[in-house]
Design a protein around this motif. Structure first.
Motif, PDB file in Angstrom:
ATOM      1  N   SER A   1      13.857  -5.830  -5.014  1.00  0.00           N
ATOM      2  CA  SER A   1      12.753  -4.858  -5.126  1.00  0.00           C
ATOM      3  C   SER A   1      13.189  -3.516  -4.527  1.00  0.00           C
ATOM      4  CB  SER A   1      11.512  -5.359  -4.387  1.00  0.00           C
ATOM      5  OG  SER A   1      11.108  -6.581  -4.911  1.00  0.00           O
ATOM      6  N   LEU A   2      13.945  -3.593  -3.439  1.00  0.00           N
ATOM      7  CA  LEU A   2      14.455  -2.369  -2.811  1.00  0.00           C
ATOM      8  C   LEU A   2      15.445  -1.667  -3.735  1.00  0.00           C
ATOM      9  CD1 LEU A   2      14.699  -0.540  -0.359  1.00  0.00           C
ATOM     10  CD2 LEU A   2      16.299  -2.154   0.652  1.00  0.00           C
ATOM     11  N   LEU A   3      16.313  -2.472  -4.396  1.00  0.00           N
ATOM     12  CA  LEU A   3      17.252  -1.882  -5.358  1.00  0.00           C
ATOM     13  C   LEU A   3      16.485  -1.112  -6.437  1.00  0.00           C
ATOM     14  CD1 LEU A   3      20.101  -4.407  -6.264  1.00  0.00           C
ATOM     15  CD2 LEU A   3      20.301  -2.117  -5.291  1.00  0.00           C
ATOM     16  N   GLY A   4      15.355  -1.695  -6.854  1.00  0.00           N
ATOM     17  CA  GLY A   4      14.513  -1.040  -7.853  1.00  0.00           C
ATOM     18  C   GLY A   4      14.078   0.342  -7.379  1.00  0.00           C
ATOM     19  N   LEU A   5      13.713   0.453  -6.095  1.00  0.00           N
ATOM     20  CA  LEU A   5      13.296   1.758  -5.565  1.00  0.00           C
ATOM     21  C   LEU A   5      14.451   2.762  -5.617  1.00  0.00           C
ATOM     22  CD1 LEU A   5      11.106   0.989  -2.421  1.00  0.00           C
ATOM     23  CD2 LEU A   5      10.403   1.270  -4.799  1.00  0.00           C
TER      24      LEU A   5
ATOM     25  N   VAL B   1      14.724   4.009  -9.132  1.00  0.00           N
ATOM     26  CA  VAL B   1      13.691   4.998  -9.474  1.00  0.00           C
ATOM     27  C   VAL B   1      14.041   6.356  -8.846  1.00  0.00           C
ATOM     28  CG1 VAL B   1      11.238   5.580  -9.255  1.00  0.00           C
ATOM     29  CG2 VAL B   1      11.911   3.229  -9.725  1.00  0.00           C
ATOM     30  N   GLY B   2      14.426   6.339  -7.562  1.00  0.00           N
ATOM     31  CA  GLY B   2      14.777   7.593  -6.877  1.00  0.00           C
ATOM     32  C   GLY B   2      15.941   8.284  -7.576  1.00  0.00           C
ATOM     33  N   PHE B   3      16.950   7.490  -7.971  1.00  0.00           N
ATOM     34  CA  PHE B   3      18.122   8.084  -8.619  1.00  0.00           C
ATOM     35  C   PHE B   3      17.751   8.689  -9.976  1.00  0.00           C
ATOM     36  CE2 PHE B   3      22.377   7.662 -10.787  1.00  0.00           C
ATOM     37  CZ  PHE B   3      22.995   8.644 -10.042  1.00  0.00           C
ATOM     38  N   MET B   4      16.842   8.031 -10.687  1.00  0.00           N
ATOM     39  CA  MET B   4      16.395   8.577 -11.972  1.00  0.00           C
ATOM     40  C   MET B   4      15.651   9.908 -11.757  1.00  0.00           C
ATOM     41  SD  MET B   4      17.634   6.902 -14.283  1.00  0.00           S
ATOM     42  CE  MET B   4      18.978   6.147 -13.410  1.00  0.00           C
ATOM     43  N   PHE B   5      14.855   9.976 -10.678  1.00  0.00           N
ATOM     44  CA  PHE B   5      14.152  11.239 -10.403  1.00  0.00           C
ATOM     45  C   PHE B   5      15.162  12.341 -10.074  1.00  0.00           C
ATOM     46  CE2 PHE B   5      10.123   9.042 -10.427  1.00  0.00           C
ATOM     47  CZ  PHE B   5       9.306  10.010 -10.961  1.00  0.00           C
TER      48      PHE B   5
ATOM     49  N   VAL C   1      10.815  -1.029 -13.878  1.00  0.00           N
ATOM     50  CA  VAL C   1      11.430  -1.287 -12.576  1.00  0.00           C
ATOM     51  C   VAL C   1      10.397  -1.151 -11.459  1.00  0.00           C
ATOM     52  CG1 VAL C   1      13.187  -0.471 -10.961  1.00  0.00           C
ATOM     53  CG2 VAL C   1      13.714  -0.584 -13.383  1.00  0.00           C
ATOM     54  N   LEU C   2       9.540  -0.143 -11.579  1.00  0.00           N
ATOM     55  CA  LEU C   2       8.490   0.036 -10.567  1.00  0.00           C
ATOM     56  C   LEU C   2       7.563  -1.174 -10.515  1.00  0.00           C
ATOM     57  CD1 LEU C   2       7.105   3.675 -10.585  1.00  0.00           C
ATOM     58  CD2 LEU C   2       8.012   2.396  -8.658  1.00  0.00           C
TER      59      LEU C   2
ATOM     60  N   PRO D   1       0.813  -1.225   0.000  1.00  0.00           N
ATOM     61  CA  PRO D   1       0.000   0.000   0.000  1.00  0.00           C
ATOM     62  C   PRO D   1       0.844   1.272   0.000  1.00  0.00           C
ATOM     63  CG  PRO D   1      -0.226  -1.178   2.103  1.00  0.00           C
ATOM     64  CD  PRO D   1       0.486  -2.091   1.156  1.00  0.00           C
ATOM     65  N   LEU D   2       2.002   1.229   0.688  1.00  0.00           N
ATOM     66  CA  LEU D   2       2.847   2.440   0.694  1.00  0.00           C
ATOM     67  C   LEU D   2       3.365   2.755  -0.709  1.00  0.00           C
ATOM     68  CD1 LEU D   2       5.072   2.283   3.918  1.00  0.00           C
ATOM     69  CD2 LEU D   2       3.381   4.018   3.314  1.00  0.00           C
ATOM     70  N   LEU D   3       3.722   1.702  -1.458  1.00  0.00           N
ATOM     71  CA  LEU D   3       4.220   1.925  -2.823  1.00  0.00           C
ATOM     72  C   LEU D   3       3.111   2.495  -3.698  1.00  0.00           C
ATOM     73  CD1 LEU D   3       6.356   1.843  -4.925  1.00  0.00           C
ATOM     74  CD2 LEU D   3       6.196  -0.614  -5.059  1.00  0.00           C
ATOM     75  N   ALA D   4       1.892   1.946  -3.540  1.00  0.00           N
ATOM     76  CA  ALA D   4       0.765   2.461  -4.335  1.00  0.00           C
ATOM     77  C   ALA D   4       0.520   3.938  -4.011  1.00  0.00           C
ATOM     78  CB  ALA D   4      -0.479   1.632  -4.048  1.00  0.00           C
TER      79      ALA D   4
END
Ligand code: HEM
Length: 347
Positions: A137-141, A144-148, A107-108, A66-69
């Motif tokens: 899955s955490l690496l994926g986050l 995503v953060g680094f891309m932002f 990735v998300l 739910p937090l990811l959503a």
């Protein structure tokens, strides 16, 4: 080549730009709070699980889907407001990043399903596979953060866009010295708020060890972040730094207010009061989002000022938006009320 020739012409906006800026900052602060609870609690859970304590990863793991959503939902809103006011910069940087940026979606999806499987197949998966799935899955986050962080910094530097003519592939903002402390600052912030989330979860579940561990992470990562914040300031271009150091009074006062809020959060954190700390942390994230917005305006000043955007003054769609916002908010509040009432009935 003059990089200014690469900046697309600004499109007219229907109402005063300040509305979009306010909504951008407010929704971005909400996005960051959810993202921090998600990423930070996942890191803390994994760090403790690798040392043989699987309690936090199990508790936090139940909250991650739910937090990811919510993080994604609360990310869409600032993305739209950003594109309204700063689209002529953000669209360009997104396109220049190319595949790096597009990969965020895949990735998300991976991370989302990974956390989902972790939560619902916990008992049927072996501990190794479980931890591997959680870790990737955490690496994926992080990706995503680094891309932002790349996108949000590349959009501020049209002088770096000319690399487009030297390469056929998408590229990142590696040459920017501010990228690294900025990303680290964001990630340490996630560690702090994630710790606070673990402490609050521990309080609800009546688990004192989670409260102590969560508050430990909050205070230690926040202290470390003060040092990284100074590095971030020093890495900013001179004009931006001097503006924040007194050259631009409103920007400087925003930074001072944010630092005072950090002081309040640390004080309550060291006293071991999760709820009071949470109040200060929300204020800190909001004020830091304002400082970050100042930084964007100051970076863009040589190329663009928001006041120069043409405004058509057609308020119809805005009233429609406010109407749906109020009605939608009331319906959600009613649904939450029913939900909590039904839980009380079950307890
Ligand atoms: C779930 C994984 C996500 C993580 C870990 C994450 C992390 C971040 C981080 C670290 C930043 C700050 C970058 C910087 O300024 O240096 C950021 C900004 C932002 N994120 Fe997310 N994000 C996630 C998902 C999303 C999604 C799915 C969206 C949109 C659909 C989104 C929308 C935004 C926007 C619009 C900003 C910048 C807002 C602004 O510049 O004011 N995020 N995110």
């Amino acid at each position: 080549m003059n990089p200014a020739s690469l900046i697309p012409l600004a499109e007219p906006i229907p109402i005063h730009w300040a509305w979009f800026d306010i909504l951008l900052i407010a929704t971005f602060a909400a996005h960051v709070l959810f993202m921090n609870a998600l990423l930070g609690s996942a890191v803390i859970g994994l760090a403790h699980a690798l040392r043989g304590d699987g309690g936090i990863i199990r508790e936090a793991g139940k909250k991650l889907p739910p937090l990811l959503a919510l993080t994604i939902n609360m990310g869409v809103a600032p993305l739209l407001f950003l594109q309204v006011n700063y689209g002529n910069f953000d669209y360009v940087s997104s396109v220049l990043m190319g595949g790096w940026w597009l990969a965020v979606i895949a990735v998300l999806l991976y991370s989302y399903y990974g956390f989902y499987a972790y939560k619902f197949k916990y008992d049927t998966m072996g501990p190794r596979l479980r931890t591997l799935l959680f870790g990737t899955s955490l690496l994926g986050l992080f990706y995503v953060g680094f891309m932002f962080s790349n996108n949000m910094t590349l959009m501020l530097r049209p002088e770096a866009w000319t690399r487009y003519f030297e390469t056929t592939a998408g590229f990142l903002n590696w040459s920017d010295p501010a990228l690294y402390p900025r990303f680290l600052h964001m990630m340490l912030g996630a560690g702090a708020v994630g710790g606070l989330f673990v402490a609050l979860l521990g309080q609800v579940r009546g688990k004192d060890d989670m409260v102590t561990t969560g508050m430990w992470w909050f205070t230690r990562t926040t202290l470390a972040n003060l040092a990284v914040g100074v590095w971030f300031l020093m890495a900013l271009p001179n004009e931006v730094l001097t503006a924040l150091m007194g050259g631009n009074l409103p920007a400087t006062l925003t930074l001072v207010a944010a630092l005072l809020a950090v002081g309040g959060a640390l004080y309550a954190g060291f006293k071991g009061q999760p709820r009071q700390t949470a109040g200060w942390a929300v204020a800190t994230v909001f004020l830091m989002a304002c400082v970050r917005h100042w930084v964007r305006a100051l970076y863009l000043a040589p190329w663009f000022t928001i006041e120069s955007l043409p405004v058509t003054n057609r308020y119809g769609s805005f009233y429609l938006f406010v109407g749906f916002l109020v009605a939608g908010g009331a319906i959600i509040a009613y649904m939450l009320k029913l939900y909590f009432k039904s839980r009380q009935g079950r307890a």
